[in-house]
Design an enzyme around this catalytic site. Structure first.
Site, PDB file in Angstrom:
ATOM      1  N   SER A  26       0.801  -1.227   0.000  1.00  0.00           N
ATOM      2  CA  SER A  26       0.000   0.000   0.000  1.00  0.00           C
ATOM      3  C   SER A  26       0.833   1.275   0.000  1.00  0.00           C
ATOM      4  O   SER A  26       0.336   2.323  -0.401  1.00  0.00           O
ATOM      5  CB  SER A  26      -0.949  -0.007   1.194  1.00  0.00           C
ATOM      6  OG  SER A  26      -0.240  -0.177   2.395  1.00  0.00           O
ATOM      7  N   HIS A  37      -5.489  -3.854  -1.659  1.00  0.00           N
ATOM      8  CA  HIS A  37      -5.332  -2.853  -2.722  1.00  0.00           C
ATOM      9  C   HIS A  37      -5.365  -3.474  -4.118  1.00  0.00           C
ATOM     10  O   HIS A  37      -5.097  -2.784  -5.106  1.00  0.00           O
ATOM     11  CB  HIS A  37      -4.027  -2.069  -2.541  1.00  0.00           C
ATOM     12  CG  HIS A  37      -4.103  -1.065  -1.438  1.00  0.00           C
ATOM     13  ND1 HIS A  37      -4.598   0.203  -1.614  1.00  0.00           N
ATOM     14  CD2 HIS A  37      -3.761  -1.153  -0.132  1.00  0.00           C
ATOM     15  CE1 HIS A  37      -4.547   0.871  -0.470  1.00  0.00           C
ATOM     16  NE2 HIS A  37      -4.041   0.069   0.446  1.00  0.00           N
ATOM     17  N   LYS A  59     -11.892  -0.195   0.202  1.00  0.00           N
ATOM     18  CA  LYS A  59     -11.078   0.504  -0.792  1.00  0.00           C
ATOM     19  C   LYS A  59     -11.838   0.585  -2.118  1.00  0.00           C
ATOM     20  O   LYS A  59     -12.762   1.374  -2.217  1.00  0.00           O
ATOM     21  CB  LYS A  59      -9.712  -0.144  -0.869  1.00  0.00           C
ATOM     22  CG  LYS A  59      -8.964   0.220   0.432  1.00  0.00           C
ATOM     23  CD  LYS A  59      -7.713  -0.480   0.712  1.00  0.00           C
ATOM     24  CE  LYS A  59      -7.174   0.048   2.041  1.00  0.00           C
ATOM     25  NZ  LYS A  59      -6.413  -0.931   2.793  1.00  0.00           N
TER      26      LYS A  59
END
Ligand code: PLP
Length: 394
Positions: free
Chosen positions: A182, A210, A241
């Site tokens: 990340s 991610h 996310k």
């Protein structure tokens, strides 16, 4: 008696002097390409809202509708009375989306890691962990009581050496890696890591927080990106996310998922995701299954922005994803840079120790499908001006 104000005050002053004090800004608008930040309109380069789903009308409508039929709170942990039909549906839909045998949702990606790792390994076992793994992997690993051996970042040979030296002393072994890292935006070499885990008789877990909605066909994640279906024992993920909501998930081997429902402590001892969260996540899965358009826009925005930043002369590290670190070194410089960007109407946070190593402070730009080309050009212009005025580029 302990003087709490004195010790905490000293610690806080220390952070401020080192440029490590986190000034938390307040958002007064929905998430999107532009935000109200501390009362000022600013271009948003901070959020993990990769696909712009955090304020998508279909997600909002799904949440509203579900509240009409199911209320808001689950009012229980999942193992007692908190598993609604919506939760079961999300477990099933996310498993199908990812192409795995089964999945189970948690309250967040963080609690998923705290639940999964101690359920897989214990005191007699060993964890081989990438040295840059996320804090929630580190905490979950510590909670498990297993021996934790860190291997060099994204280095299958280093992993192989660690396995060869230590594997024999332990009962079970678990290799854990972030999918996308990340802070740097690089991707784990999962096929090689899988090969080493298999040779070393170790289970493999990847945290794809991610990667979901970003990598693979239509955002199906890192396992799809590498075509490793059926080979990763458990994938941990988040709905906070690219999915634009909140929640966590563990997906993979059906027996492991069944075991997590018996022994995953946040599943057993912390209440389930709320109704609007689950409904919005279901709408996000619908959207991703219907069209790859948002994922494609995310990537074309990413390629444009990164190419332009390189042309300007910025060091954007080793990223190969929409996460774009702008390497600055000193924490104080990164803070100054972020402040100047904010004055210019661009919201991009400085990231420093302990989130990244000392001396590796940076501004992290998060590119989104929600950005228009105009937005990105405006951001590039501000980066260029601030970069020149602070002597970062010439
Ligand atoms: C963000 C992140 C998490 C935490 O996810 P939440 O759902 O926000 O708790 C876990 N692991 C990784 C690698 C992350 O980047």
């Amino acid at each position: 008696m302990v003087n709490v104000d004195a010790w905490a005050g000293e610690e806080l002053d220390g952070l401020k002097q080192a440029g490590l004090y986190n000034h938390i800004r307040t958002i007064g608008s929905p998430q999107g390409a532009w935000l109200q930040v501390d009362g000022r309109r600013a271009l948003n380069f901070c959020s993990n809202n990769y696909l712009g789903l955090a304020n998508h009308p279909r997600l909002v409508a799904a949440a509203r509708q579900a509240m009409d039929t199911h209320g808001i709170g689950p009012a229980a942990v999942r193992s007692i009375a908190g598993t609604m039909d919506l939760h079961v549906e999300l477990d099933r839909r996310i498993a199908a989306f990812k192409g795995v045998e089964a999945a189970v949702t948690f309250q967040s990606g963080f609690t998923a890691n705290l639940g999964v790792i101690p359920a897989l390994v214990g005191k007699e076992d060993v964890i081989f962990s990438d040295e840059l793994n996320h804090a929630s992997i580190i905490d979950g690993s510590r909670l498990s009581g297993a021996t934790i051996l860190r291997y060099p970042h994204c280095d299958p040979a280093g992993l192989a050496a660690a396995i060869a030296e230590h594997r024999g002393q332990y009962r079970r072994a678990l290799v854990i890696t972030d999918g996308v890292f990340s802070m740097d935006g690089d991707i784990a070499p999962l096929p090689e890591i899988y090969a080493e885990a298999r040779k070393g008789d170790a289970m493999l877990m990847v945290d794809d927080a991610h990667g979901e909605g970003v990598l693979g066909k239509g955002g199906r994640g890192i396992v799809d990106h590498y075509g490793l279906h059926g080979k990763v024992d458990v994938e941990v993920g988040t709905f906070s996310k690219a999915f634009g909501v909140v929640g966590g998930v563990a997906a993979g081997n059906a027996k492991i998922v069944e075991w997590l429902k018996q022994r995953g402590r946040p599943f057993l001892f912390s209440s389930a995701m709320t109704v609007p969260d689950v409904a919005a996540c279901l709408a996000a899965v619908d959207l991703l299954e219907e069209s790859t358009e948002l994922v494609e826009r995310l990537w074309s925005n990413t390629e444009f922005f990164k190419a332009e930043m390189k042309k300007l002369g910025f060091d954007i590290g080793r990223s190969v994803t929409p996460i774009t670190p702008v390497m600055l070194g000193q924490a104080t410089l990164a803070q100054e840079f972020s402040k100047a960007l904010y004055e210019a109407g661009v919201f991009a946070m400085a990231i420093a120790f302990p989130t990244v190593p000392r001396g590796a402070a940076r501004i992290r730009v998060m590119i989104s499908a929600a950005h228009s080309t105009d937005d990105l050009e405006q951001g590039l212009h501000s980066f260029a001006e601030v970069g020149r005025s602070l002597g970062v580029i010439s």
